[in-house]
Design a protein around this motif. Structure first.
Motif, mmCIF file in Angstrom:
data_model
loop_
_atom_site.group_PDB
_atom_site.id
_atom_site.type_symbol
_atom_site.label_atom_id
_atom_site.label_comp_id
_atom_site.label_asym_id
_atom_site.label_seq_id
_atom_site.Cartn_x
_atom_site.Cartn_y
_atom_site.Cartn_z
ATOM 1 N N THR A 246 0.831 -1.209 0.000
ATOM 2 C CA THR A 246 0.000 0.000 0.000
ATOM 3 C C THR A 246 0.863 1.256 0.000
ATOM 4 O O THR A 246 0.599 2.209 -0.741
ATOM 5 C CB THR A 246 -0.941 0.007 1.225
ATOM 6 N N ARG B 232 1.154 4.187 -2.797
ATOM 7 C CA ARG B 232 0.979 5.613 -2.497
ATOM 8 C C ARG B 232 2.162 6.433 -3.005
ATOM 9 O O ARG B 232 1.986 7.548 -3.487
ATOM 10 C CB ARG B 232 0.788 5.812 -0.998
ATOM 11 N N GLN C 141 10.504 8.013 8.580
ATOM 12 C CA GLN C 141 9.353 8.668 9.196
ATOM 13 C C GLN C 141 9.721 10.062 9.695
ATOM 14 O O GLN C 141 8.971 11.023 9.511
ATOM 15 C CB GLN C 141 8.827 7.800 10.344
ATOM 16 N N ARG D 247 1.890 17.806 2.271
ATOM 17 C CA ARG D 247 0.627 17.081 2.343
ATOM 18 C C ARG D 247 0.721 15.738 1.634
ATOM 19 O O ARG D 247 -0.018 14.816 1.951
ATOM 20 C CB ARG D 247 -0.499 17.904 1.737
ATOM 21 N N ASN D 248 1.631 15.638 0.677
ATOM 22 C CA ASN D 248 1.786 14.394 -0.072
ATOM 23 C C ASN D 248 2.219 13.227 0.805
ATOM 24 O O ASN D 248 1.895 12.089 0.513
ATOM 25 C CB ASN D 248 2.833 14.555 -1.184
ATOM 26 N N VAL E 122 1.985 12.917 4.349
ATOM 27 C CA VAL E 122 1.406 12.762 5.689
ATOM 28 C C VAL E 122 0.887 11.344 5.887
ATOM 29 O O VAL E 122 1.181 10.699 6.898
ATOM 30 C CB VAL E 122 0.288 13.801 5.929
ATOM 31 N N GLN E 123 0.125 10.831 4.925
ATOM 32 C CA GLN E 123 -0.422 9.485 5.061
ATOM 33 C C GLN E 123 0.676 8.438 5.029
ATOM 34 O O GLN E 123 0.625 7.456 5.768
ATOM 35 C CB GLN E 123 -1.439 9.203 3.946
ATOM 36 N N ILE E 124 1.691 8.645 4.215
ATOM 37 C CA ILE E 124 2.800 7.693 4.162
ATOM 38 C C ILE E 124 3.516 7.652 5.507
ATOM 39 O O ILE E 124 3.883 6.583 5.998
ATOM 40 C CB ILE E 124 3.765 8.045 3.012
ATOM 41 N N SER E 125 3.704 8.803 6.131
ATOM 42 C CA SER E 125 4.336 8.858 7.447
ATOM 43 C C SER E 125 3.504 8.098 8.481
ATOM 44 O O SER E 125 4.054 7.354 9.304
ATOM 45 C CB SER E 125 4.530 10.311 7.867
ATOM 46 N N ASN E 126 2.190 8.268 8.430
ATOM 47 C CA ASN E 126 1.309 7.520 9.343
ATOM 48 C C ASN E 126 1.372 6.027 9.066
ATOM 49 O O ASN E 126 1.383 5.212 9.999
ATOM 50 C CB ASN E 126 -0.135 8.010 9.206
ATOM 51 N N ASP E 127 1.432 5.662 7.794
ATOM 52 C CA ASP E 127 1.550 4.249 7.436
ATOM 53 C C ASP E 127 2.861 3.651 7.948
ATOM 54 O O ASP E 127 2.905 2.492 8.358
ATOM 55 C CB ASP E 127 1.469 4.064 5.917
ATOM 56 N N ASN F 193 2.431 2.680 11.513
ATOM 57 C CA ASN F 193 1.698 1.416 11.609
ATOM 58 C C ASN F 193 2.559 0.233 11.196
ATOM 59 O O ASN F 193 2.499 -0.838 11.804
ATOM 60 C CB ASN F 193 0.429 1.470 10.747
#
Length: 177
Positions: free
Chosen positions: A48, A52, A93, A102-103, A105-110, A113
């Motif tokens: 995933t 991304r 991270q 903004r590109n 942010v989700q990758i950092s959260n992933d 996890n």
């Protein structure tokens, strides 16, 4: 008459132990299933994150290519243990969080996890995996990041993608601690 009560008492105490021993194969099988699920979830999350990164569609940079001033971004490691994977992800991270893009942010959260899943895999192998820290001297890199945010993002995402694909291959080989 007294000895009979004693024998009867022993049979009753053996009952729970015997039932536990009879269930042992099933209990050990049940324990193995979640670890396989954690490993599958880890692989899915890696795929995933790679997707991304592809969706951001920056120009790819070879993981072996050296970019002046961006040597702090890790490349591929020849030996990739679970602790090395966690350390590498912690650095990425930290880099992605500092970019304020903004590109990513989700990758950092992933990545957070993914690190949690790696810790579960490590604990299933009884590996002592302390929480890895990012870069020690990251504060001094603030000027580099401000001067070349786009370049840092491109290089970091490109190298992260290569590192994640390597981790995916290594997870099939059941890496050590």
């Amino acid at each position: 008459m007294r000895p009979e009560k004693s024998i009867l008492g022993r049979k009753m105490r053996c009952g729970p132990l015997c039932r536990f021993l009879w269930l042992w194969p099933y209990l050990s099988y049940i324990e193995a299933v979640p670890i396989r699920k954690v490993q599958d979830d880890t692989k899915t999350l890696i795929k995933t994150i790679v997707t991304r990164i592809n969706d951001i569609s920056h120009t790819a940079v070879s993981s072996k290519q050296r970019v002046a001033g961006l040597d702090f971004i890790p490349g591929l490691h020849p030996v990739l243990s679970l602790s090395r994977m966690d350390q590498t992800l912690a650095i990425y991270q930290q880099i992605l969080t500092s970019l304020h893009s903004r590109n990513v942010v989700q990758i950092s959260n992933d990545l957070e996890n993914l690190r949690d899943l790696l810790h579960l895999l490590a604990s299933s192998k009884s590996c002592p995996l302390p929480r890895a820290r990012g870069l020690e001297s990251f504060e001094s890199l603030g000027g580099v990041l401000e001067a070349s945010l786009y370049s840092t993002e491109v290089v970091a995402l490109s190298r992260l993608q290569a590192a994640l694909q390597d981790m995916l291959r290594r997870l099939d080989l059941s890496p050590g601690c």
